[in-house]
Design an enzyme around this catalytic site. Structure first.
Site, short mmCIF file in Angstrom:
data_model
loop_
_atom_site.label_atom_id
_atom_site.label_comp_id
_atom_site.label_asym_id
_atom_site.label_seq_id
_atom_site.Cartn_x
_atom_site.Cartn_y
_atom_site.Cartn_z
N ASP A 151 89.59 55.31 69.95
CA ASP A 151 90.57 54.78 70.91
C ASP A 151 90.48 53.25 70.96
OD1 ASP A 151 91.42 57.37 71.55
OD2 ASP A 151 89.83 57.62 73.02
N ARG A 154 92.12 51.78 67.83
CA ARG A 154 93.58 51.78 67.97
C ARG A 154 94.00 50.61 68.85
NH1 ARG A 154 94.02 58.33 68.63
NH2 ARG A 154 94.39 58.73 66.42
#
Ligand code: TXD
Length: 311
Positions: A151, A154
């Site tokens: 995460d 990203r």
């Protein structure tokens, strides 16, 4: 003369597992055992990868198998087996099915490698990490979930893209569960040490935070027949690397919390230092009150799913 390398088992020779195995052998971080239930498939993928060794210039070995006996004495076990999300399917829809799969895998692998560090990848990630901890009987510091690295990577990519800078200069931080309630933390996300709050307008940061939260679904929507695997496999391999090299790298990982961040008896994503024994320590950041509340809310969501497993 053969070199004594670390041994990593990757369970699940699908998209994430096979790509993770490839990254580990290409970096010569370990000899890898790739396990799957499907007969011939892990063997075929392993043979194919070995046939790339002279071109890619690695001499770590990869062995494909359907037998857990081959995983004996692994240093790290990466669990990617399970069903992947289909479009319109939430991570929680996967809960019951993947709990059954991961539960049986943990029992087998823990039996053959009682000293290993477990890196869990299967969704729903936070719940599967808790389940793996319970099923293994291992100390909580030796069972770690992969989500925060992904995460955060990203988030880092979207920040680099918005500022037109190199992703190499971006450090990004996403905490919380691996779901819609994850918590991107702009105050601790920087470009060469400069917080993004000084570089981007609030509306832009909000938009990037939102895209990060939906990062997995965006890729599922594009692929239509599966979920992301390049960044997920890179993230799992980065955690395995930190453990194998005993580097102490600080990475956001899904770990057991017992009071840190005001969260108790659940798995949740926070920054930790990783070494050969797993989690060396949990790093407690002084995050903004609103981020702390969001993190605690995210942990509550995870807990609500753990309860459904009746462990
Ligand atoms: O951030 C994260 N943690 C994630 C999690 C990011 C990306 C993907 N995430 C999850 O990883 C995803 O939701 C799935 O639960 C797993 C694996 O995803 P992948 O894309 O690799 O799925 P595949 O390609 O379907 O591969 C799964 C493999 C497949 O080869 C099955 O035959 C195998 O798992 N499988 C098993 N192997 C061994 N033992 C058992 N019981 C078993 N059952 C299925």
């Amino acid at each position: 003369m053969s070199i004594k390398r670390h041994k990593v088992t990757v369970v699940g020779a699908g998209f994430v597992g096979a790509t993770c195995a490839q990254r580990l052998v290409e970096k010569e971080l370990a000899d890898v055992v790739l396990v799957d239930v499907v007969e011939g498939m892990p063997q075929g993928k392993a043979l194919d990868m070995m046939q790339s060794s002279s071109v890619e210039q690695f001499d770590a070995a990869i062995h494909g198998t359907n037998s857990y006996a081959d995983t004996k004495d692994s240093d790290v076990i990466v669990v990617t087996a399970g069903l992947a999300r289909k479009p319109g399917m939430s991570r929680d829809d996967l809960l019951a099915k993947n709990a059954e799969i991961v539960g049986s895998i943990i029992t087998e692998t823990a039996k053959y490698s009682p000293q290993a560090i477990l890196v869990i990848v299967t969704n729903p990630l936070d719940v599967m990490s808790y389940l793996a901890w319970k099923k293994s009987g291992f100390k909580e510091t030796r069972v770690i979930g992969m989500a925060g690295v992904l995460d955060s990577s990203r988030y880092a990519y979207f920040i680099a893209e918005a500022l037109n800078v190199s992703p190499k200069d971006v450090r990004a931080m996403v905490l919380g569960g691996h779901g819609d309630s994850m918590v991107p933390v702009p105050d601790f996300s920087t470009v060469n040490g400069v917080p993004i709050t000084q570089l981007l307008a609030k509306e832009k940061i909000d938009a990037i935070n939102d895209r990060t939260r939906k990062g997995g679904a965006e890729i599922v929507g594009l692929l239509k027949t599966g979920s992301a695997y390049y960044a997920p496999s890179a993230s799992a391999a980065a955690m395995a690397e930190a453990i194998l090299l005993d580097s102490g790298r600080i990475l956001p990982c899904c770990v057991y919390l017992n009071g840190q961040y005001g969260i108790k008896d659940t798995y949740c994503g926070v920054p930790v230092s990783l070494g050969k024994d797993g989690v060396r320590r949990v790093v407690e950041l002084k995050i903004a009150k609103s981020d702390l509340e969001a993190l605690q809310k995210s942990a509550q969501d995870v807990k609500a799913n753990i309860v459904k497993l009746n462990l």
